[in-house]
Design a protein around this motif. Sequence first.
Motif, PDB file in Angstrom:
ATOM      1  N   LEU A 103      38.082  51.831  36.161  1.00 10.76           N
ATOM      2  CA  LEU A 103      37.398  51.981  35.078  1.00 10.76           C
ATOM      3  C   LEU A 103      37.797  50.970  34.018  1.00 10.76           C
ATOM      4  N   LEU A 104      39.058  50.621  33.769  1.00  9.74           N
ATOM      5  CA  LEU A 104      39.736  49.937  32.930  1.00  9.74           C
ATOM      6  C   LEU A 104      39.308  48.568  33.241  1.00  9.74           C
ATOM      7  N   VAL A 105      39.253  47.955  34.638  1.00 12.93           N
ATOM      8  CA  VAL A 105      38.932  46.874  34.913  1.00 12.93           C
ATOM      9  C   VAL A 105      37.400  46.600  34.614  1.00 12.93           C
ATOM     10  N   GLN A 106      36.342  47.742  34.885  1.00 12.28           N
ATOM     11  CA  GLN A 106      35.023  47.371  34.644  1.00 12.28           C
ATOM     12  C   GLN A 106      34.919  47.320  32.961  1.00 12.28           C
ATOM     13  N   GLN A 107      35.522  48.131  32.353  1.00 11.95           N
ATOM     14  CA  GLN A 107      35.457  48.203  30.928  1.00 11.95           C
ATOM     15  C   GLN A 107      35.787  46.519  30.296  1.00 11.95           C
ATOM     16  N   ALA A 108      36.996  46.056  31.006  1.00 14.55           N
ATOM     17  CA  ALA A 108      37.324  44.721  30.188  1.00 14.55           C
ATOM     18  C   ALA A 108      36.382  43.683  30.791  1.00 14.55           C
ATOM     19  N   TYR A 109      35.628  43.965  31.946  1.00  8.06           N
ATOM     20  CA  TYR A 109      34.791  42.864  32.041  1.00  8.06           C
ATOM     21  C   TYR A 109      33.395  43.058  31.413  1.00  8.06           C
ATOM     22  N   LYS A 110      33.226  44.406  30.948  1.00  6.91           N
ATOM     23  CA  LYS A 110      31.787  44.643  30.226  1.00  6.91           C
ATOM     24  C   LYS A 110      32.295  43.774  28.844  1.00  6.91           C
ATOM     25  N   GLU A 111      33.297  44.094  28.351  1.00  4.80           N
ATOM     26  CA  GLU A 111      33.699  43.386  27.169  1.00  4.80           C
ATOM     27  C   GLU A 111      33.627  41.850  27.073  1.00  4.80           C
ATOM     28  N   GLN A 112      33.873  41.290  28.273  1.00  2.51           N
ATOM     29  CA  GLN A 112      34.019  39.796  28.424  1.00  2.51           C
ATOM     30  C   GLN A 112      32.714  39.229  28.732  1.00  2.51           C
ATOM     31  N   LEU A 113      32.012  40.049  29.383  1.00  3.34           N
ATOM     32  CA  LEU A 113      30.726  39.409  29.851  1.00  3.34           C
ATOM     33  C   LEU A 113      29.341  40.346  29.382  1.00  3.34           C
ATOM     34  N   GLY A 114      29.193  40.617  28.045  1.00  4.41           N
ATOM     35  CA  GLY A 114      27.885  40.977  27.553  1.00  4.41           C
ATOM     36  C   GLY A 114      27.361  42.533  27.935  1.00  4.41           C
ATOM     37  N   GLY A 115      28.317  43.123  28.319  1.00  2.45           N
ATOM     38  CA  GLY A 115      28.118  44.613  28.553  1.00  2.45           C
ATOM     39  C   GLY A 115      27.457  44.942  29.806  1.00  2.45           C
ATOM     40  N   LYS A 174      37.720  45.038  43.484  1.00  3.08           N
ATOM     41  CA  LYS A 174      38.294  45.304  44.555  1.00  3.08           C
ATOM     42  C   LYS A 174      39.093  43.943  44.785  1.00  3.08           C
ATOM     43  N   ALA A 175      38.519  42.956  44.552  1.00  2.68           N
ATOM     44  CA  ALA A 175      39.413  41.556  44.842  1.00  2.68           C
ATOM     45  C   ALA A 175      40.277  41.661  43.556  1.00  2.68           C
ATOM     46  N   VAL A 176      39.920  42.006  42.380  1.00  2.00           N
ATOM     47  CA  VAL A 176      40.949  41.930  41.253  1.00  2.00           C
ATOM     48  C   VAL A 176      42.062  42.816  41.466  1.00  2.00           C
ATOM     49  N   LEU A 177      41.723  43.814  42.062  1.00  2.00           N
ATOM     50  CA  LEU A 177      42.870  45.050  42.194  1.00  2.00           C
ATOM     51  C   LEU A 177      43.749  44.581  43.350  1.00  2.00           C
ATOM     52  N   LEU A 178      43.255  44.039  44.279  1.00  2.00           N
ATOM     53  CA  LEU A 178      44.095  43.441  45.425  1.00  2.00           C
ATOM     54  C   LEU A 178      44.960  42.282  45.210  1.00  2.00           C
ATOM     55  N   ALA A 233      45.832  43.354  36.663  1.00  2.00           N
ATOM     56  CA  ALA A 233      44.172  43.361  36.812  1.00  2.00           C
ATOM     57  C   ALA A 233      43.469  43.215  35.727  1.00  2.00           C
ATOM     58  N   VAL A 234      43.684  43.946  34.628  1.00  2.00           N
ATOM     59  CA  VAL A 234      42.952  43.552  33.275  1.00  2.00           C
ATOM     60  C   VAL A 234      43.140  42.311  32.936  1.00  2.00           C
ATOM     61  N   GLN A 235      44.253  41.581  33.134  1.00  2.00           N
ATOM     62  CA  GLN A 235      44.724  40.284  32.415  1.00  2.00           C
ATOM     63  C   GLN A 235      44.001  39.237  33.407  1.00  2.00           C
ATOM     64  N   ARG A 282      40.496  39.476  31.751  1.00  2.00           N
ATOM     65  CA  ARG A 282      40.395  38.868  30.500  1.00  2.00           C
ATOM     66  C   ARG A 282      40.757  37.317  30.351  1.00  2.00           C
ATOM     67  N   GLU A 283      41.354  36.804  31.429  1.00  2.47           N
ATOM     68  CA  GLU A 283      41.528  35.406  31.492  1.00  2.47           C
ATOM     69  C   GLU A 283      40.715  34.636  32.286  1.00  2.47           C
ATOM     70  N   ARG A 284      39.545  35.260  32.783  1.00  2.00           N
ATOM     71  CA  ARG A 284      38.516  34.837  33.810  1.00  2.00           C
ATOM     72  C   ARG A 284      39.026  34.278  34.945  1.00  2.00           C
ATOM     73  N   ARG A 285      39.923  34.795  35.654  1.00  4.83           N
ATOM     74  CA  ARG A 285      40.370  34.166  36.854  1.00  4.83           C
ATOM     75  C   ARG A 285      39.811  34.770  37.997  1.00  4.83           C
TER      76      ARG A 285
END
Length: 635
Positions: A293-305, A314-318, A343-345, A348-351
Amino acid sequence: MSVQSAAEFNAWMRLQLPSVRVSRHAAPGDTYTLDGVKAPHLAKLLACPWVTFVDVPSRRAREERPLDNSDLVTNTIAPLHARFPSLAGQGMTVSVKERPFDPTDIDFRGRVAVGESTTQAVSAHATAMATLIAGGGNSAPSGKGAAWQAGLISADFSELMPDDGGRLTQMGVSVQNHSYGVAIENYYGLETRAYDAHATRYPQLVHVFSSGNDGVKTSPSGRYAGLAGVANITGQFKMSKNTLSVGATDSRGNVVPLSSRGPAYDGRVKPELVAYGADGSSDAAALVSGMSLLVQQAYKEQLGGILPPAALVKAVLLNSANDTGRPAIDFESGYGQADALGAVQTIRERRFYTNSVTQNAERVFTITVPAGSPELKITLAWHDAAAAPDAAQALINDLDLELFRPATKQRWKPWVLSHFPHLDSLTLPARRRPDHLNNVEQITVVAPAAGVYELHVRGFSVPQGPQAFSVAYEFGETGFAWLNPLAGSTFNPGTPQELRWQWVGAATTARLEYQPAGSTAWQVVTPTVELKAGFTTWTPPSAAAAQLRMVTPTGVYLSETFTIHAPLSLQVGYACPEEALLHWSAVPGATEYQLYSLSATGLQPLRRTRDTVAVLPATELPFRYFAVAPVLGAK
C-alpha cells in the motif's frame, strides 16, 4: 472444473447428470463449480469429452496462526514512518480475505468500508492481520500498522477462488491480503489459474499470500513428494505466478523453521519474500500487504494519482529486499527480507522502468552507476498469462534480462537455482544463466565499476504478446543508519532494550555511547560492538531523555533524541454524567502532559496540563477514549 465448450458441456450435463447444480465462475470463463456430485458421478465427468480438468473446490481454509507480537523495525517500516511521516496509506484501501475482522476495533476507527454481509463471528486472527496492515495505533503503540491510515474491507475465505475484481476495484481496493492456507498442494490447479487470470485482468491489484506454516513437513504429492522440509507451501492458489507468497523470519532475518519453503510445484522461486513473523507467515504477509500500500501511495504521489502496475510493485519489493540466508536467491527466503524504506525510496527516486516487448524484440534501458556503489541490483517482473490446468510448467511468455557494460563488453545473466528434485540440488547456490522458468529475474553485481550500463529485456518466447513488464534497480547505500531508537522512541528505564542499526561496509567494531539530556559528557555503553551484527542490548538508566552515538573507524553516527520513562497508565478516578476525572503518575523531567481524545478517525490533542489530574466536563465525555503522554524537552 474447466471445460472446452460451454454450450456442449451444459447440454451434456442436462442429459447425463440433471441432478447436479452447475454454476460458472467469472474468470477464467471456462471454469465451473458443481454442487451435488456423488462418487458415481465422478467417473462420468472424467469421461465427458468437454471436461478438460477436474479440481476439488471449497477446501476448508485455515488461519495461519494468531498474532502474538509485532515488529515494525525488522522490515524498516518504523524507519519509513520516521523518514516520511506523511506516507501512511491515506486514500488507499486493503481487503483482508479470511474470517471477518472486528470493525469496531478502535485501531480501525472511521476507516472500515462496508463489505459483504456475514453471519460469521469476528476473528481475532483477522483483526490482528488488519492491525498489522493498517492499525491506527489508537489502542497502544503496538496497535499501529504499516499503512496506518488506509481503509479496510473484509472478505470471506470460504470461497477460495478470487473475489469479484470489478467490485474490489469499485471499492478502491488495491491490495488483498491472504493469511490463510489449506493442506500442502503442489500442482497448477483451477484456483492457481484463476488468480493468474485475475491478475492479468486487474493488473493494478496486488495479491499477497502467506507461504504457510508447514516448513518442517513433507509434500505428499507432486514432483517433490517425499523430500523432507521443501515444497511445502499450503495451497495450490499460492502457486500462482502473478501473486506474492511471503515466508516468515525472526528479528535477525533467519527464516523460522515453521515457515513453508519452496520451490513451487514446477521449480519456480517461492516464497518470493520473507518478513518478520516469528510466530508464522500470517503476520509476515500482512506486513508486506501494508508495505505494498505504501509503495502504491508513493507512486500515486509521484505520477499524478494513478496506481502502479502490480508487477512493478512486485519488482520494487523484490529488488529492494535485503539478502538473507544463502547468497542471492534461494527457496527459503526467495529474494530476501522485505525492506519498506528501500522500496519507497526506489519509487521516490524513480529507479524503475515499465514497457512491453514482443517475440524476439528487445528493449534497452541505460543507467549510470555512481562511484562507490556497493551493489548494483536489477529485477524484472511481469504478469504472465494463465497456464492450462495441470500444466507441467506455468510460464507462458518468457522474457530474458541481461546487463551489459559497453565500456568493457561485460555481460551478466540473472541468478537461477537448480530445481532438480533432490535435496542436495535444491540447496545449491544460485548460478548466472538464462531463466526460462520464472516470471521474475534478478541480476546483482557487487561493487560495480562506475559508469554507463545497459539493461536489455528481450522477448525470448512471447506467444501471447505483447508482454508488459516492469524493471526496478538500485545501487545500494554504504554507511550506518539507526533503526532503533528513532524520533519518538520511548525506552523503559531499567528494562533491557534492543538497539538496532544497518551497516553496509567492512566488518569492523565500534564504540557505543550515550548522553543524557542536559549533559555534555558521553558515557560508554559498550566499548566494542560488531557493526555487522546489527543489534545489541542496553538497559537504559533513569533519565528524561537521551541520545546514542556509534563511534566507528570512519565516522560518528548520532541517534535521534529519545525519551526514557515508564509506561503511563491512565486511570479513571470517577465517571458521572456531568463530569469525569482521569489521573496518572508523574514522569520525572516532564514539564507538561498532553491529553488526547479519540475522534472520528484517530487520537487528537485535547489539552495540555501541568497537573497529573484532568477533569472532563460533559462536553468532552462523548469522546469516550483518552490517552496521555508526557512532554519532555518540548516533545
